[in-house]
Write a protein that holds these residues in place. Structure first.
Motif, PDB file in Angstrom:
ATOM      1  N   GLN A   8       0.823  -1.191   0.000  1.00  0.00           N
ATOM      2  CA  GLN A   8       0.000   0.000   0.000  1.00  0.00           C
ATOM      3  C   GLN A   8       0.860   1.246   0.000  1.00  0.00           C
ATOM      4  N   ILE A   9       0.560   2.144  -0.891  1.00  0.00           N
ATOM      5  CA  ILE A   9       1.293   3.398  -1.004  1.00  0.00           C
ATOM      6  C   ILE A   9       0.389   4.528  -0.556  1.00  0.00           C
ATOM      7  N   VAL A  10       0.875   5.309   0.404  1.00  0.00           N
ATOM      8  CA  VAL A  10       0.095   6.446   0.861  1.00  0.00           C
ATOM      9  C   VAL A  10       0.638   7.697   0.197  1.00  0.00           C
ATOM     10  N   VAL A  11      -0.228   8.406  -0.500  1.00  0.00           N
ATOM     11  CA  VAL A  11       0.184   9.569  -1.283  1.00  0.00           C
ATOM     12  C   VAL A  11      -0.446  10.819  -0.697  1.00  0.00           C
ATOM     13  N   ALA A  12       0.382  11.752  -0.308  1.00  0.00           N
ATOM     14  CA  ALA A  12      -0.133  13.010   0.228  1.00  0.00           C
ATOM     15  C   ALA A  12      -0.071  14.067  -0.856  1.00  0.00           C
ATOM     16  N   ILE A  13      -1.234  14.598  -1.241  1.00  0.00           N
ATOM     17  CA  ILE A  13      -1.220  15.622  -2.288  1.00  0.00           C
ATOM     18  C   ILE A  13      -2.153  16.777  -1.947  1.00  0.00           C
ATOM     19  N   VAL A  14      -2.027  17.794  -2.774  1.00  0.00           N
ATOM     20  CA  VAL A  14      -2.797  19.019  -2.591  1.00  0.00           C
ATOM     21  C   VAL A  14      -4.014  18.977  -3.508  1.00  0.00           C
ATOM     22  N   ILE A  47       2.534  17.495   5.592  1.00  0.00           N
ATOM     23  CA  ILE A  47       3.676  16.841   4.944  1.00  0.00           C
ATOM     24  C   ILE A  47       4.974  17.254   5.614  1.00  0.00           C
ATOM     25  N   THR A  48       5.138  18.542   5.878  1.00  0.00           N
ATOM     26  CA  THR A  48       6.371  19.002   6.503  1.00  0.00           C
ATOM     27  C   THR A  48       6.542  18.382   7.877  1.00  0.00           C
ATOM     28  N   ALA A  49       5.474  18.404   8.686  1.00  0.00           N
ATOM     29  CA  ALA A  49       5.585  17.833  10.027  1.00  0.00           C
ATOM     30  C   ALA A  49       5.977  16.370   9.936  1.00  0.00           C
ATOM     31  N   SER A  50       5.359  15.662   8.998  1.00  0.00           N
ATOM     32  CA  SER A  50       5.631  14.237   8.903  1.00  0.00           C
ATOM     33  C   SER A  50       7.068  13.962   8.472  1.00  0.00           C
ATOM     34  N   VAL A  51       7.515  14.662   7.432  1.00  0.00           N
ATOM     35  CA  VAL A  51       8.857  14.385   6.919  1.00  0.00           C
ATOM     36  C   VAL A  51       9.915  14.849   7.922  1.00  0.00           C
ATOM     37  N   ASP A  75       4.269   7.648   1.726  1.00  0.00           N
ATOM     38  CA  ASP A  75       5.285   7.090   0.825  1.00  0.00           C
ATOM     39  C   ASP A  75       5.614   8.050  -0.304  1.00  0.00           C
ATOM     40  N   VAL A  76       4.627   8.836  -0.679  1.00  0.00           N
ATOM     41  CA  VAL A  76       4.839   9.833  -1.718  1.00  0.00           C
ATOM     42  C   VAL A  76       4.319  11.157  -1.182  1.00  0.00           C
ATOM     43  N   VAL A  77       5.100  12.211  -1.319  1.00  0.00           N
ATOM     44  CA  VAL A  77       4.651  13.504  -0.844  1.00  0.00           C
ATOM     45  C   VAL A  77       4.714  14.518  -1.975  1.00  0.00           C
ATOM     46  N   MET A  78       3.709  15.402  -1.946  1.00  0.00           N
ATOM     47  CA  MET A  78       3.719  16.460  -2.946  1.00  0.00           C
ATOM     48  C   MET A  78       4.394  17.664  -2.325  1.00  0.00           C
ATOM     49  N   ILE A  79       5.549  18.018  -2.887  1.00  0.00           N
ATOM     50  CA  ILE A  79       6.279  19.169  -2.367  1.00  0.00           C
ATOM     51  C   ILE A  79       6.525  20.104  -3.545  1.00  0.00           C
ATOM     52  N   SER A  80       7.556  20.907  -3.460  1.00  0.00           N
ATOM     53  CA  SER A  80       7.742  21.893  -4.515  1.00  0.00           C
ATOM     54  C   SER A  80       9.211  22.251  -4.600  1.00  0.00           C
ATOM     55  N   ASN A  81       9.478  23.223  -5.460  1.00  0.00           N
ATOM     56  CA  ASN A  81      10.861  23.663  -5.586  1.00  0.00           C
ATOM     57  C   ASN A  81      11.310  24.461  -4.365  1.00  0.00           C
ATOM     58  N   ILE A  92       9.868  11.157  -2.553  1.00  0.00           N
ATOM     59  CA  ILE A  92       9.707   9.995  -1.684  1.00  0.00           C
ATOM     60  C   ILE A  92      10.488  10.240  -0.393  1.00  0.00           C
ATOM     61  N   PRO A  93       9.816  10.282   0.749  1.00  0.00           N
ATOM     62  CA  PRO A  93      10.557  10.490   2.008  1.00  0.00           C
ATOM     63  C   PRO A  93      11.458   9.295   2.276  1.00  0.00           C
ATOM     64  N   GLU A  94      12.591   9.574   2.913  1.00  0.00           N
ATOM     65  CA  GLU A  94      13.532   8.513   3.248  1.00  0.00           C
ATOM     66  C   GLU A  94      12.896   7.424   4.091  1.00  0.00           C
ATOM     67  N   THR A  95      11.855   7.755   4.850  1.00  0.00           N
ATOM     68  CA  THR A  95      11.236   6.794   5.760  1.00  0.00           C
ATOM     69  C   THR A  95      10.315   5.811   5.057  1.00  0.00           C
ATOM     70  N   SER A  96      10.085   6.002   3.766  1.00  0.00           N
ATOM     71  CA  SER A  96       9.141   5.115   3.094  1.00  0.00           C
ATOM     72  C   SER A  96       9.671   3.688   3.076  1.00  0.00           C
ATOM     73  N   GLU A  97       8.778   2.763   3.314  1.00  0.00           N
ATOM     74  CA  GLU A  97       9.205   1.363   3.292  1.00  0.00           C
ATOM     75  C   GLU A  97       9.036   0.744   1.921  1.00  0.00           C
ATOM     76  N   ASN A  98       8.435   1.481   1.020  1.00  0.00           N
ATOM     77  CA  ASN A  98       8.191   0.938  -0.320  1.00  0.00           C
ATOM     78  C   ASN A  98       8.666   1.869  -1.414  1.00  0.00           C
ATOM     79  N   PRO A  99       9.947   2.250  -1.403  1.00  0.00           N
ATOM     80  CA  PRO A  99      10.365   3.242  -2.399  1.00  0.00           C
ATOM     81  C   PRO A  99      10.180   2.753  -3.830  1.00  0.00           C
TER      82      PRO A  99
END
Lengths: 319, 292, 435
Positions: free
Chosen positions: C20-26, C64-68, C76-82, C302-309
């Motif tokens: 299962q992949i958890v995707v955080a997006i806007v 997302i910031t708090a989590s990462v 597992d996937v985060v929506m971030i930016s430049n 992909i955050p370093e903590t993801s178990e399913n990169p």
């Protein structure tokens, strides 16, 4: 109906301890103490671990400068955070907002609730149904209620409030931007009036009808009866409602998060919301923790006074 | 403190409490009835509007003059039911489990504060209610950090534990007030009949406080189901509850009032119905057992 | 503990053998389109199940910031930016995606628009991949301009735009001259406001990290923006983010709108917009500079903590590869294709046709957006509409709150600027001490 009587002290165990002697008595008394404590312990320990331990951590964090997104920035700074907190104008504004929201909401919903309770205290066609309708705002999920007020009610173009005010010339107001505190208080009053109404209605219905009837026979008018018989009787209920309501409303978070996000700017942020912002949007853990501690201390001061009143209310014997 | 001499009157929440007859004629009575109904309908109106809007198409929901007549559709509700199902399951689990846990913890504790009280009863009661008064926001940061470090963010069990802690004080106070109502004679009679503690519970205390337990459970369910602050901060996806689902509607793009209304309706439905059915228990619970 | 973690909630039950992949997006329109198309991904990848956490911008960034930052491991996937990518890459919070990108056949990371690709890289390696990129420009109602006898120049200046807004503003008919963001948030009101500050000659900090929000140029810019919104903006401007302005403009309540180039997906959408085909697009208005469009890219990392990169990368690459663009075009509409990320998108014939009105202005804006040199006078930071330091999330949030309050009339612009300057000075000091 009044509050419960004092705890009957030695029910059920006096027989057992009567026939013992000397040191036996001491031993069994202490064992008795543990037997009594045992059922209490699970709940007590659970509460202590889940509520007190985190607070100790809050104290610990409040003495550090720690920005979550700047790793390596964590360091011990003593009371610097507290100094920053008291100098922060927005913190003072949030404190003021908290007082305004709590005071305003409690007062207004108390008055309206009292009025509604008085109206419901007499038989009339459809009384049960009217009462059911009136308690519903309190049962609606607060987050849902807040969203509804933000959108279907307060939206400047499509909302009901502006539609209703239109003919009176007020149909253009952008409530959430221009009067954010008022908007929040309105939404909260809508939710909490039924709470007040229910408690006060119970109080009204517990009045002794015979003294009211006697007064009526003596020729007292309804207003006189209200002032000299009903109000004194209601005093305890009013105190209880005000205090319980205040405990809940002072911690309001849902409405501010959903309706205005504390805005515009920080105009409608209260203390819980501002602390949430500093912690989760600003990532300044140390300062947020310090604010948390300050709020707890403030609450303890107010609560010590308030709790004495509640205790009298809860444990008062019926006179 | 008051100088009343009245004795406690009979049960209060029945609708039969006779009000003294007003000395004025029936017109003031009618006027008051009309006023009451007007207020009742006004207060209820936003809810009525919420339900009605849930049946609209989005374009019908965004009219400058609110539309009362339109072609209803079930599409919003269907949409919401689809999307909100996992959230509802989480809410159900968290609410049920925490309520059961609360009752299991609170009943014995209340027993130890009423029928067979410990020495420091008043202090313990004070402690419990003080935990209720302390602001949640003061502990959210360490909770978030600690729970994150043990890898338990977004976990339904964490929510269950927190909701239990949140409702425990209320439950203890409430159950205590119910247990105190059991007449001393009944307990003594049972004791004299040789009943041990277990029998006392099964045959005397639980049956006599069953309505009290129900009332306590009702209040706990209401507060757990509606809880937002912990849910929004400590869950992400797997264990998010219904209030968190509603957050997704803030600043949504496009038109969404109708769908939001449908969602709000469904979200509130369980508690509203429970509260309607159990109005009497509601009063008891809201006053933490002080008012019958 | 692992047993606890295993039964986390309804989301993790019934996932069976699938990763299962958890995707955080806007919740922007392009992202919600992706969610609606995601069942195609799951069909093609039966061993992966997706779970989306979609929130509005401010809330999503916070979560997302708090989590990462705390290694929370929720996503597992985060929506971030430049904004986040280079800093978080430096902190070691993100998985290096360059090897993945190079080893995935047909992915072609060089196809990304150069300015965007650079802005998401750290030491020349990609640490997040662009989902869509944007600059900012001005959209205006050609029909309303024609009716009023006005002509929009190819390179408008802000004073000109304000004048147009004044002439077209018609509150009685419910038409605002221009829609500009006012919602508090460093990615909300500050995005357009910062570009105005830049092009008026202002800046956040000078080379010595002195805060310069109260310099004459900055002040002029801020006053200009706030006055324009107050006088010719839409009602409720202080709560207006991209989404609200989109609604206002597409429902015909505003004559102009200055915002992200990605607006085209909504503005030219036949289902949602009442003004399809009536719009003209021009470069972001300027004053002292040649260009003033911002540079921004919503990207996936992909955050370093993801178990399913591996699985996370599969999804990530699906959502950002060339085929995805065609998928959106065919299933949803060519105007909704995520813009500003791949050069090849603009070569697709159907897209070129549908995007005729805005393709060239978009690409031009993005090519000219220079993060390293956004202002008239030199600055010690990178970023056009933001200041790429970790404290900016907080600083920008607080300044945004002040600006939003000024727009709402709760405080004066003077007060907002003064308080913002104070916040900025506190941050600047920590950098002065470093140096």
């Amino acid at each position: 109906m009044t509050a419960t009587a004092e705890a009957p002290a030695a029910r059920g165990s006096s027989a057992a301890t009567q026939q013992q002697s000397g040191s036996d008595k001491k031993q069994s008394a202490s064992r008795e103490g543990w037997v009594r404590r045992a059922p209490l312990l699970p709940a007590l320990i659970f509460a202590i671990i889940v509520t007190q331990v985190p607070f100790l951590f809050t104290l610990y964090y409040s003495l550090q400068s720690w920005n979550l997104v700047r790793p390596g920035s964590r360091s011990f700074v003593g009371f610097d955070n507290y100094i920053a907190v008291f100098g922060d104008r927005v913190f003072r504004e949030a404190a003021l907002n908290t007082i305004l929201i709590t005071g305003g909401c409690v007062l207004i919903s108390l008055l309206i609730g009292l009025g509604l309770a008085l109206l419901l205290d007499r038989p009339f066609p459809g009384r049960g149904l009217a009462r059911t309708l009136l308690i519903t705002p309190f049962l609606v999920m607060p987050v849902a209620g807040a969203l509804l007020w933000k959108t279907t009610m307060f939206d400047p173009t499509f909302g009901i409030v502006n539609f209703v005010l239109g003919p009176f010339g007020g149909g253009d107001i952008d409530w959430l931007s221009t009067y954010p505190l008022a908007a929040i208080i309105i939404a909260l009053v809508w939710q909490w009036t039924p709470f007040m109404m229910l408690l006060l209605l119970a109080g009204l219905q517990s009045q002794d009808r015979s003294s009211l009837e006697a007064a009526a026979v003596d020729g007292a008018g309804p207003f006189q009866m209200f002032v000299s018989i009903t109000l004194p009787h209601m005093r305890r209920y009013i105190e209880l409602s005000v205090l319980l309501g205040a405990i809940y409303i002072v911690n309001t978070f849902d409405h501010i998060y959903m309706m205005t996000s504390g805005g515009p700017g920080t105009a409608s942020a209260n203390l819980p919301f501002y602390i949430y912002q500093r912690a989760f949007l600003g990532f300044d853990i140390g300062e947020a923790a310090a604010m948390g501690v300050v709020v707890v201390v403030g609450t303890i001061i107010v609560a010590t006074f308030a709790l004495r009143v509640i205790f009298k209310s809860f444990t008062q014997e019926t006179s | 403190m008051s100088t009343q001499t009245s004795t406690p009157s009979k049960e209060t929440t029945s609708d039969v409490g006779a009000a003294p007859k007003r000395s004025r004629g029936p017109t003031s009575g009618t006027a008051l009835t009309v006023l009451t109904w007007f207020l009742a309908l006004t207060f209820f109106f936003p809810i009525f509007w919420m339900v009605v809007t849930g049946f609209k198409n989005e374009s019908d929901a965004y009219t400058e003059t609110p539309k009362l007549f339109f072609a209803p559709t079930l599409s919003q509700f269907n949409n919401v039911l689809d999307k909100a199902a996992p959230f509802a399951v989480n809410s159900l689990v968290a609410t049920t489990a925490s309520t059961i846990l609360v009752v299991l913890l609170a009943v014995p504790a209340a027993y130890a504060l009423s029928i067979r009280p410990v020495k420091k009863t008043q202090d313990v009661l004070f402690f419990f209610i003080s935990t209720k008064m302390l602001p949640l926001v003061a502990v959210i940061v360490p909770l978030y950090v600690i729970i994150g470090q043990i890898g338990a963010l977004d976990n339904i069990w964490v929510m269950i534990v927190l909701y239990t802690a949140m409702n425990l004080p209320i439950a203890v106070w409430m159950m205590r007030s119910f247990l105190l109502e059991i007449p001393g004679e009944v307990l003594e009679a049972a004791a004299m009949d040789g009943a041990g503690l277990a029998k006392m519970w099964r045959h005397v205390m639980i049956p006599m406080t069953a309505p009290g337990i129900a009332a306590t459970a009702l209040i706990c369910v209401i507060f757990a189901w509606n809880e937002f602050f912990f849910a929004v901060n400590l869950t992400a996806s797997a264990s998010s509850t219904v209030p968190v689902y509603l957050v997704g509607f803030i600043a949504s793009q496009g038109l969404y009032f109708a769908q939001l209304s449908a969602a709000a309706t469904l979200a509130s439905l369980p508690v509203v119905i429970a509260g309607w059915i159990a109005q009497k228990q509601l009063v008891r619970g809201l006053s933490m057992g002080a008012i019958k | 503990m692992s047993a606890l973690a295993a039964c986390g909630g309804a989301g993790t039950w019934g996932s069976g053998s699938a990763d299962q992949i958890v995707v955080a997006i806007v919740t922007n329109s392009q992202m919600t389109d992706a969610i609606s198309l995601s069942d195609k991904f799951e069909a093609d990848n039966p061993d992966i199940s997706l779970r989306f956490v979609a929130l509005s911008e401010n809330e999503a960034r916070a979560k997302i910031t708090a989590s990462v930052a705390t290694d929370g491991g929720e996503f597992d996937v985060v929506m971030i930016s430049n904004y986040e990518t280079p800093m978080w890459a430096e902190n070691g919070w993100l998985v290096n995606l360059q090897p993945y990108a190079e080893q995935t056949e047909g992915y072609d990371p060089d196809d990304f628009i150069p300015t965007v690709r650079e802005s998401l890289s750290y030491k020349d390696d990609l640490y997040s991949v662009p989902f869509y990129g944007e600059s900012s420009f001005l959209v205006y109602r050609k029909d309303l301009f024609k009716k009023a006898g006005l002509k929009m120049p190819a390179k408008p200046t802000w004073p000109q735009v304000q004048d147009f807004a004044k002439q077209l503003d018609d509150p009685e008919k419910g038409l605002a001259g221009i829609c500009l963001r006012g919602l508090a948030g460093w990615g909300e009101v500050l995005a357009p406001l910062d570009t105005v500050i830049n092009t008026f000659g202002g800046r956040w900090f000078d080379q010595d990290w002195n805060a310069t929000l109260d310099s004459p140029e900055s002040k002029e810019a801020i006053n200009f923006y706030i006055d324009t919104v107050r006088q010719y903006g839409t009602p409720g401007a202080a709560q207006a983010s991209f989404a609200e302005c989109a609604t206002q403009y597409t429902q015909g309540n505003a004559a102009m709108w200055y915002d992200a180039t990605s607006m085209v997906g909504t503005v030219e959408s036949k289902e949602d917009s009442k003004v399809v085909g009536k719009n003209g697009y021009v470069q972001a208005p300027v004053k002292e500079t040649d260009h003033s469009g911002w540079l921004y890219s919503w990207s996936l990392g992909i955050p370093e903590t993801s178990e399913n990169p591996e699985a996370a990368w599969k999804f990530l690459s699906w959502m950002t590869n060339k085929e995805y663009m065609k998928l959106v075009g065919n299933e949803i509409g060519w105007a909704s294709v995520p813009p500003g990320s791949r050069l090849s998108t603009y070569e697709i014939p159907e897209y070129a046709k549908a995007a005729k009105a805005f393709a060239k202005p978009t690409l031009t804006a993005m090519k000219n957006a220079d993060q390293d040199d956004p202002t008239v006078d030199p600055v010690p930071y990178v970023g056009i509409q933001f200041v790429r330091i970790p404290e900016f999330q907080d600083l920008g949030t607080r300044v945004g709150q002040q600006m939003s309050a000024a727009i709402a009339g709760q405080i004066t612009t003077e007060e907002a600027i003064a308080q913002s300057q104070a916040y900025a000075e506190a941050v600047g000091k920590t950098y002065q001490e470093d140096n």
